[in-house]
Design a protein around this motif. Structure first.
Motif, PDB file in Angstrom:
ATOM      1  N   ASN A   1       0.799  -1.234   0.000  1.00  0.00           N
ATOM      2  CA  ASN A   1       0.000   0.000   0.000  1.00  0.00           C
ATOM      3  C   ASN A   1       0.832   1.285   0.000  1.00  0.00           C
ATOM      4  OD1 ASN A   1      -2.481  -1.426   0.111  1.00  0.00           O
ATOM      5  ND2 ASN A   1      -2.276  -1.653   2.325  1.00  0.00           N
ATOM      6  N   VAL A   2       2.134   1.196  -0.246  1.00  0.00           N
ATOM      7  CA  VAL A   2       2.976   2.395  -0.341  1.00  0.00           C
ATOM      8  C   VAL A   2       3.692   2.349  -1.682  1.00  0.00           C
ATOM      9  CG1 VAL A   2       4.767   3.821   0.711  1.00  0.00           C
ATOM     10  CG2 VAL A   2       3.293   2.395   2.152  1.00  0.00           C
ATOM     11  N   SER A   3       3.214   3.091  -2.639  1.00  0.00           N
ATOM     12  CA  SER A   3       3.755   3.049  -3.995  1.00  0.00           C
ATOM     13  C   SER A   3       5.221   3.463  -4.025  1.00  0.00           C
ATOM     14  CB  SER A   3       2.946   3.986  -4.900  1.00  0.00           C
ATOM     15  OG  SER A   3       3.496   4.015  -6.198  1.00  0.00           O
ATOM     16  N   GLY A   4       6.053   2.627  -4.662  1.00  0.00           N
ATOM     17  CA  GLY A   4       7.456   2.950  -4.853  1.00  0.00           C
ATOM     18  C   GLY A   4       8.349   2.708  -3.661  1.00  0.00           C
ATOM     19  N   ALA A   5       7.811   2.180  -2.567  1.00  0.00           N
ATOM     20  CA  ALA A   5       8.616   1.912  -1.372  1.00  0.00           C
ATOM     21  C   ALA A   5       8.928   0.423  -1.283  1.00  0.00           C
ATOM     22  CB  ALA A   5       7.888   2.375  -0.120  1.00  0.00           C
ATOM     23  N   PHE A   6      10.151   0.098  -0.825  1.00  0.00           N
ATOM     24  CA  PHE A   6      10.599  -1.286  -0.759  1.00  0.00           C
ATOM     25  C   PHE A   6      11.255  -1.588   0.588  1.00  0.00           C
ATOM     26  CE2 PHE A   6      10.455  -0.318  -5.221  1.00  0.00           C
ATOM     27  CZ  PHE A   6      10.000  -1.486  -5.826  1.00  0.00           C
ATOM     28  N   TYR A   7      11.010  -2.798   1.072  1.00  0.00           N
ATOM     29  CA  TYR A   7      11.855  -3.335   2.131  1.00  0.00           C
ATOM     30  C   TYR A   7      13.214  -3.634   1.499  1.00  0.00           C
ATOM     31  CZ  TYR A   7       7.463  -4.040   4.624  1.00  0.00           C
ATOM     32  OH  TYR A   7       6.244  -3.856   5.234  1.00  0.00           O
ATOM     33  N   TRP A   8      14.277  -3.491   2.288  1.00  0.00           N
ATOM     34  CA  TRP A   8      15.612  -3.594   1.687  1.00  0.00           C
ATOM     35  C   TRP A   8      16.574  -4.229   2.685  1.00  0.00           C
ATOM     36  CZ3 TRP A   8      16.623  -0.217  -2.872  1.00  0.00           C
ATOM     37  CH2 TRP A   8      17.901  -0.413  -3.425  1.00  0.00           C
TER      38      TRP A   8
END
Length: 346
Positions: free
Chosen positions: A327-334
């Motif tokens: 639900n957060v566009s363009g965000a990634f776990y890393w």
């Protein structure tokens, strides 16, 4: 219609807040210069564009020690929190970087090598210059005495002798910073970003926080003997790609297992166990520097092992693993796993 739209906006804002309150990103720089090696440099204009992006998008730029103390205590941090760091204490930090940072009123940390300062090496700032920056809000922290590979033993050196030598290096460097600047943050940025299990244990024994150069976000479940930072210089200074990294989240991991980050293994394996897994298995991907996609083996619903598809060359390599934040566009776990492949590893 208006009420429905506002409800959606509030709901999305709550998601963003709850997913960011225990996480932050640390940025790493070396030079702000157009005259020095491009691989570790960023121009003044590009550096300004990074800081302007943070300001325009309402990022909370905080002192590194404050951020890490809060995370260690399990305290919430504001959404979109960032800390800015510089390695090596180059003289362009005071002539080029500091005025830009001060214009934005952003705090920052400089990791220095006290022996090189004492030797009056021409390319690093003096203690007087560092005191000036400290009075203006900079945090001065430990990068070892003279930027040696801390994990390496000298020829014929035993493990016990190595432990004593590196302990002296770190504690002496911290004492010099305290004497000259007054700071005693007990933060150690590993020279070259290299560390192994033994060095991590030593750093923990001494009560320090260890900070690397591998990429990723930091959170309450991070290993505070090997915290990641996103390099933002050279090829990593492009704001289009840096934006994604600035919005990164840490995976919530219970355990991370591998033999050692400095190793003779040419196909080292890292196994991650997630305590929270808000993504599907097919959304999780890992890449090996210069080798393409890593091979994944899911051992159960929450545990995955990662290995290079081919043998890694001698020197530094990295596995980078990501998954989209729901639900957060363009965000990634890393998550990033650094390796140093060395034939001389114990």
């Amino acid at each position: 219609m208006f009420a429905k739209k506002m409800t959606h906006i509030i709901w999305l804002a709550l998601i963003l807040m709850t997913q960011n309150v225990f996480a932050a990103v640390i940025l790493q720089y070396h030079h702000v210069s157009e005259k020095l090696p491009a691989v570790t440099s960023v121009s003044s204009e590009t550096f300004k564009s990074h800081l302007q992006y943070l300001k325009t998008n309402n990022f909370n730029v905080v002192p590194l020690d404050t951020l890490l103390n809060n995370l260690k205590e399990g305290e919430k941090v504001s959404a979109n929190t960032v800390a800015i760091t510089f390695d090596d204490g180059y003289d362009n930090n005071i002539t080029d970087a500091a005025p830009i940072l001060e214009a934005f009123n952003y705090p920052y940390t400089i990791f220095v090598n006290p022996q090189l300062i004492d030797e009056q090496q021409s390319y690093v700032m003096t203690w007087d210059q560092l005191r000036t920056l400290a009075k203006r809000g900079a945090l001065i922290a430990n990068h070892s005495a003279k930027h040696d590979y801390l994990h390496k033993r000298l020829p014929g050196e035993s493990q016990t002798q190595w432990y004593a030598r590196i302990s002296r290096d770190i504690t002496w460097s911290e004492q010099r910073i305290k004497e000259e600047i007054g700071h005693n943050a007990k933060l150690l940025a590993y020279p070259y970003g290299e560390f192994n299990n033994a060095l991590q244990r030593l750093v923990s024994d001494l009560g320090y926080t260890g900070i690397g150069q591998h990429s990723g976000a930091v959170g309450v479940t991070s290993d505070f003997t090997r915290l990641p930072r996103f390099p933002a210089s050279g090829i990593y200074s492009n704001l289009k790609t840096l934006k994604t990294k600035i919005h990164a989240h840490p995976f919530t991991t219970g355990t991370v297992k591998y033999s050692d980050s400095v190793t003779a293994e040419t196909k080292p394996i890292v196994t991650l166990t997630f305590t929270e897994k808000p993504f599907k298995k097919n959304q999780f991907a890992c890449f090996v520097s210069g080798k393409g996609a890593a091979e994944l083996r899911w051992l159960n619903e929450h545990t995955v092992s990662v290995v290079s598809p081919t043998h890694l060359p001698s020197g530094r390599s990295r596995y980078n693993c990501t998954a989209p934040v729901k639900n957060v566009s363009g965000a990634f776990y890393w998550y990033s796993q650094p390796w140093v492949i060395s034939k001389n590893s114990p």
